[in-house]
Write an enzyme that holds these catalytic residues in place. Structure first.
Site, PDB file in Angstrom:
ATOM      1  N   TYR A   1      -6.473   9.649  11.895  1.00  0.00           N
ATOM      2  CA  TYR A   1      -5.816  10.105  12.927  1.00  0.00           C
ATOM      3  C   TYR A   1      -6.308  11.542  13.546  1.00  0.00           C
ATOM      4  O   TYR A   1      -6.457  11.328  14.583  1.00  0.00           O
ATOM      5  CB  TYR A   1      -4.437  10.252  12.830  1.00  0.00           C
ATOM      6  CG  TYR A   1      -3.697   8.904  12.275  1.00  0.00           C
ATOM      7  CD1 TYR A   1      -4.009   7.911  12.828  1.00  0.00           C
ATOM      8  CD2 TYR A   1      -2.561   9.063  11.326  1.00  0.00           C
ATOM      9  CE1 TYR A   1      -3.484   6.676  12.244  1.00  0.00           C
ATOM     10  CE2 TYR A   1      -2.045   7.578  10.942  1.00  0.00           C
ATOM     11  CZ  TYR A   1      -2.343   6.465  11.555  1.00  0.00           C
ATOM     12  OH  TYR A   1      -1.720   5.362  11.293  1.00  0.00           O
TER      13      TYR A   1
ATOM     14  N   TYR B   1       0.740  -1.156  -0.016  1.00  0.00           N
ATOM     15  CA  TYR B   1       0.066  -0.244   0.057  1.00  0.00           C
ATOM     16  C   TYR B   1       1.047   1.385  -0.003  1.00  0.00           C
ATOM     17  O   TYR B   1       0.539   2.401  -0.420  1.00  0.00           O
ATOM     18  CB  TYR B   1      -1.019   0.040   1.098  1.00  0.00           C
ATOM     19  CG  TYR B   1      -1.771   1.213   1.444  1.00  0.00           C
ATOM     20  CD1 TYR B   1      -2.945   1.489   0.571  1.00  0.00           C
ATOM     21  CD2 TYR B   1      -1.503   2.204   2.287  1.00  0.00           C
ATOM     22  CE1 TYR B   1      -3.473   2.681   0.691  1.00  0.00           C
ATOM     23  CE2 TYR B   1      -2.108   3.284   2.531  1.00  0.00           C
ATOM     24  CZ  TYR B   1      -3.008   3.556   1.671  1.00  0.00           C
ATOM     25  OH  TYR B   1      -3.912   4.797   1.493  1.00  0.00           O
ATOM     26  N   GLU B   2       1.944   1.175   0.729  1.00  0.00           N
ATOM     27  CA  GLU B   2       2.673   2.424   0.877  1.00  0.00           C
ATOM     28  C   GLU B   2       3.882   2.301  -0.225  1.00  0.00           C
ATOM     29  O   GLU B   2       4.783   3.128  -0.215  1.00  0.00           O
ATOM     30  CB  GLU B   2       3.544   2.450   2.145  1.00  0.00           C
ATOM     31  CG  GLU B   2       2.723   2.600   3.374  1.00  0.00           C
ATOM     32  CD  GLU B   2       3.371   2.790   4.758  1.00  0.00           C
ATOM     33  OE1 GLU B   2       4.414   2.308   4.717  1.00  0.00           O
ATOM     34  OE2 GLU B   2       2.577   3.255   5.708  1.00  0.00           O
TER      35      GLU B   2
ATOM     36  N   ASN C   1      -0.487  10.196   2.329  1.00  0.00           N
ATOM     37  CA  ASN C   1      -1.511   9.200   2.761  1.00  0.00           C
ATOM     38  C   ASN C   1      -2.836   9.817   3.505  1.00  0.00           C
ATOM     39  O   ASN C   1      -3.357   9.811   4.784  1.00  0.00           O
ATOM     40  CB  ASN C   1      -0.988   8.041   3.928  1.00  0.00           C
ATOM     41  CG  ASN C   1      -1.991   7.055   4.002  1.00  0.00           C
ATOM     42  OD1 ASN C   1      -3.252   6.822   3.928  1.00  0.00           O
ATOM     43  ND2 ASN C   1      -1.452   5.851   4.753  1.00  0.00           N
TER      44      ASN C   1
ATOM     45  N   GLY D   1      -9.295  -0.227  13.444  1.00  0.00           N
ATOM     46  CA  GLY D   1      -8.198   0.524  13.194  1.00  0.00           C
ATOM     47  C   GLY D   1      -8.208   1.484  14.387  1.00  0.00           C
ATOM     48  O   GLY D   1      -7.410   1.612  15.233  1.00  0.00           O
TER      49      GLY D   1
ATOM     50  N   GLY E   1     -13.248   0.607   7.734  1.00  0.00           N
ATOM     51  CA  GLY E   1     -14.952   1.095   8.100  1.00  0.00           C
ATOM     52  C   GLY E   1     -15.713   0.495   9.271  1.00  0.00           C
ATOM     53  O   GLY E   1     -16.975   0.625   9.574  1.00  0.00           O
TER      54      GLY E   1
ATOM     55  N   GLU F   1       4.650   1.753  15.350  1.00  0.00           N
ATOM     56  CA  GLU F   1       5.655   1.532  14.170  1.00  0.00           C
ATOM     57  C   GLU F   1       4.596   1.223  12.813  1.00  0.00           C
ATOM     58  O   GLU F   1       4.949   1.621  12.029  1.00  0.00           O
ATOM     59  CB  GLU F   1       6.483   0.189  14.189  1.00  0.00           C
ATOM     60  CG  GLU F   1       7.359  -0.074  13.187  1.00  0.00           C
ATOM     61  CD  GLU F   1       8.282   0.998  12.527  1.00  0.00           C
ATOM     62  OE1 GLU F   1       8.678   1.011  11.592  1.00  0.00           O
ATOM     63  OE2 GLU F   1       8.740   1.883  13.490  1.00  0.00           O
TER      64      GLU F   1
ATOM     65  N   GLY G   1     -14.317  -0.052  12.582  1.00  0.00           N
ATOM     66  CA  GLY G   1     -13.789   0.318  13.614  1.00  0.00           C
ATOM     67  C   GLY G   1     -12.449  -0.422  14.081  1.00  0.00           C
ATOM     68  O   GLY G   1     -11.820  -0.287  15.251  1.00  0.00           O
TER      69      GLY G   1
END
Length: 156
Positions: A129, A23-24, A122, A95, A91, A81, A93
Protein backbone atom coordinates in the site's frame (compact mmCIF):
# COMPACT_ATOMS: atom_id res chain seq x y z
CA UNK A 1 -7.76 -8.85 -16.50
CA UNK A 2 -9.75 -6.81 -13.99
CA UNK A 3 -13.54 -6.66 -14.32
CA UNK A 4 -16.72 -6.15 -12.34
CA UNK A 5 -17.91 -9.33 -10.67
CA UNK A 6 -20.90 -11.23 -12.01
CA UNK A 7 -23.29 -13.60 -10.18
CA UNK A 8 -21.31 -16.55 -11.59
CA UNK A 9 -18.23 -15.29 -9.71
CA UNK A 10 -19.80 -15.63 -6.26
CA UNK A 11 -18.39 -19.11 -5.47
CA UNK A 12 -14.88 -17.86 -6.30
CA UNK A 13 -15.38 -14.67 -4.29
CA UNK A 14 -16.46 -16.69 -1.26
CA UNK A 15 -13.47 -19.02 -1.75
CA UNK A 16 -11.15 -16.01 -1.78
CA UNK A 17 -12.87 -14.49 1.27
CA UNK A 18 -12.19 -17.73 3.10
CA UNK A 19 -8.57 -17.75 1.87
CA UNK A 20 -8.13 -14.17 3.10
CA UNK A 21 -9.64 -15.04 6.48
CA UNK A 22 -7.30 -18.03 6.77
CA UNK A 23 -4.32 -15.79 5.94
CA UNK A 24 -5.52 -13.33 8.62
CA UNK A 25 -5.84 -16.21 11.12
CA UNK A 26 -9.61 -15.77 11.39
CA UNK A 27 -11.20 -18.42 9.17
CA UNK A 28 -13.49 -19.38 12.05
CA UNK A 29 -15.09 -15.92 11.81
CA UNK A 30 -16.36 -16.30 8.23
CA UNK A 31 -20.13 -16.73 8.27
CA UNK A 32 -20.95 -15.38 4.79
CA UNK A 33 -22.73 -17.66 2.33
CA UNK A 34 -22.98 -17.62 -1.44
CA UNK A 35 -26.64 -16.69 -1.08
CA UNK A 36 -25.82 -13.68 1.10
CA UNK A 37 -23.11 -12.47 -1.26
CA UNK A 38 -25.28 -12.92 -4.33
CA UNK A 39 -28.15 -11.10 -2.64
CA UNK A 40 -25.95 -8.19 -1.56
CA UNK A 41 -23.83 -7.77 -4.68
CA UNK A 42 -26.51 -8.26 -7.31
CA UNK A 43 -29.71 -6.83 -5.89
CA UNK A 44 -31.59 -4.05 -7.72
CA UNK A 45 -29.92 -1.33 -5.63
CA UNK A 46 -26.63 -2.86 -4.41
CA UNK A 47 -24.81 -1.38 -1.45
CA UNK A 48 -21.64 -3.42 -1.95
CA UNK A 49 -19.62 -4.07 -5.09
CA UNK A 50 -16.86 -6.40 -6.24
CA UNK A 51 -14.20 -6.58 -8.90
CA UNK A 52 -12.22 -9.68 -9.77
CA UNK A 53 -8.82 -10.39 -11.25
CA UNK A 54 -8.62 -13.18 -13.81
CA UNK A 55 -5.61 -15.11 -15.01
CA UNK A 56 -6.12 -17.56 -17.86
CA UNK A 57 -9.87 -17.55 -17.22
CA UNK A 58 -9.50 -18.30 -13.50
CA UNK A 59 -10.33 -15.82 -10.76
CA UNK A 60 -7.20 -15.26 -8.69
CA UNK A 61 -8.09 -12.10 -6.77
CA UNK A 62 -10.88 -9.79 -5.75
CA UNK A 63 -11.71 -6.42 -4.26
CA UNK A 64 -14.97 -5.96 -2.36
CA UNK A 65 -16.02 -2.39 -1.57
CA UNK A 66 -18.83 -0.03 -0.66
CA UNK A 67 -19.52 3.70 -0.59
CA UNK A 68 -18.81 5.98 2.32
CA UNK A 69 -19.56 9.67 2.71
CA UNK A 70 -17.39 12.47 4.08
CA UNK A 71 -19.36 15.25 5.72
CA UNK A 72 -16.24 17.41 5.64
CA UNK A 73 -15.63 16.95 1.91
CA UNK A 74 -19.28 16.61 0.98
CA UNK A 75 -18.44 13.69 -1.30
CA UNK A 76 -18.67 9.94 -1.36
CA UNK A 77 -15.64 7.73 -1.00
CA UNK A 78 -14.85 4.08 -1.47
CA UNK A 79 -14.19 1.82 1.48
CA UNK A 80 -12.22 -1.26 0.44
CA UNK A 81 -13.48 -4.04 2.69
CA UNK A 82 -11.31 -6.80 1.23
CA UNK A 83 -8.48 -7.03 -1.27
CA UNK A 84 -6.92 -10.43 -1.79
CA UNK A 85 -4.84 -12.15 -4.45
CA UNK A 86 -3.98 -15.84 -4.24
CA UNK A 87 -0.37 -16.36 -3.11
CA UNK A 88 0.61 -18.08 -6.39
CA UNK A 89 -0.70 -15.10 -8.39
CA UNK A 90 1.05 -12.40 -6.36
CA UNK A 91 3.77 -10.34 -7.95
CA UNK A 92 1.98 -10.12 -11.31
CA UNK A 93 0.23 -6.81 -10.64
CA UNK A 94 -3.29 -8.06 -9.87
CA UNK A 95 -3.53 -6.42 -6.45
CA UNK A 96 -2.23 -3.15 -7.83
CA UNK A 97 -4.61 -3.33 -10.79
CA UNK A 98 -7.59 -3.96 -8.49
CA UNK A 99 -6.68 -1.04 -6.24
CA UNK A 100 -6.00 1.26 -9.19
CA UNK A 101 -9.39 0.32 -10.66
CA UNK A 102 -11.04 1.55 -7.46
CA UNK A 103 -8.96 4.74 -7.64
CA UNK A 104 -10.11 5.19 -11.24
CA UNK A 105 -13.76 4.73 -10.23
CA UNK A 106 -13.38 7.20 -7.37
CA UNK A 107 -11.72 9.77 -9.60
CA UNK A 108 -14.21 9.32 -12.43
CA UNK A 109 -17.19 9.72 -10.08
CA UNK A 110 -15.76 12.61 -8.08
CA UNK A 111 -15.34 10.61 -4.88
CA UNK A 112 -12.90 12.13 -2.40
CA UNK A 113 -11.06 9.05 -1.16
CA UNK A 114 -10.37 5.36 -1.21
CA UNK A 115 -9.64 3.97 2.22
CA UNK A 116 -9.24 0.65 3.99
CA UNK A 117 -7.82 -0.99 7.10
CA UNK A 118 -4.84 -3.31 7.32
CA UNK A 119 -3.76 -5.54 10.18
CA UNK A 120 -0.74 -4.11 12.00
CA UNK A 121 1.26 -7.32 11.55
CA UNK A 122 0.64 -7.59 7.80
CA UNK A 123 3.92 -6.02 6.69
CA UNK A 124 3.71 -7.28 3.06
CA UNK A 125 0.33 -5.53 2.63
CA UNK A 126 1.54 -2.37 4.37
CA UNK A 127 4.61 -2.22 2.11
CA UNK A 128 2.42 -2.80 -0.95
CA UNK A 129 0.00 0.00 0.00
CA UNK A 130 2.75 2.45 0.87
CA UNK A 131 4.52 1.73 -2.44
CA UNK A 132 1.36 2.96 -4.16
CA UNK A 133 1.45 6.19 -2.15
CA UNK A 134 -1.14 5.30 0.50
CA UNK A 135 -0.40 6.57 4.00
CA UNK A 136 -1.66 5.30 7.37
CA UNK A 137 -4.19 7.41 9.23
CA UNK A 138 -2.74 6.88 12.66
CA UNK A 139 -4.66 9.65 14.39
CA UNK A 140 -7.86 7.56 14.28
CA UNK A 141 -8.72 4.42 16.22
CA UNK A 142 -11.33 2.07 14.81
CA UNK A 143 -14.12 1.02 17.18
CA UNK A 144 -16.68 -1.69 16.56
CA UNK A 145 -19.90 -3.03 18.05
CA UNK A 146 -20.50 -6.61 16.98
CA UNK A 147 -22.10 -9.83 18.18
CA UNK A 148 -23.42 -9.79 21.73
CA UNK A 149 -22.22 -6.24 22.40
CA UNK A 150 -24.14 -4.99 19.37
CA UNK A 151 -27.25 -6.84 20.49
CA UNK A 152 -26.97 -5.47 24.04
CA UNK A 153 -26.48 -1.92 22.79
CA UNK A 154 -29.41 -2.19 20.39
CA UNK A 155 -31.70 -3.47 23.11
CA UNK A 156 -30.65 -1.08 25.85
Amino acid sequence: MIRSATPDDVPDILRLIRDLAEYERALHEVKATEEQLRGSLFRDDPKVFAHVAEHDGRIVGFALWFLTFSTWNGTHGIYLEDLFVEPDARGHGYGKALLLELARIADERGYGRVEWAVLNWNRPAIDFYEALGARPQDEWTVYRLTGDTLTRAARS
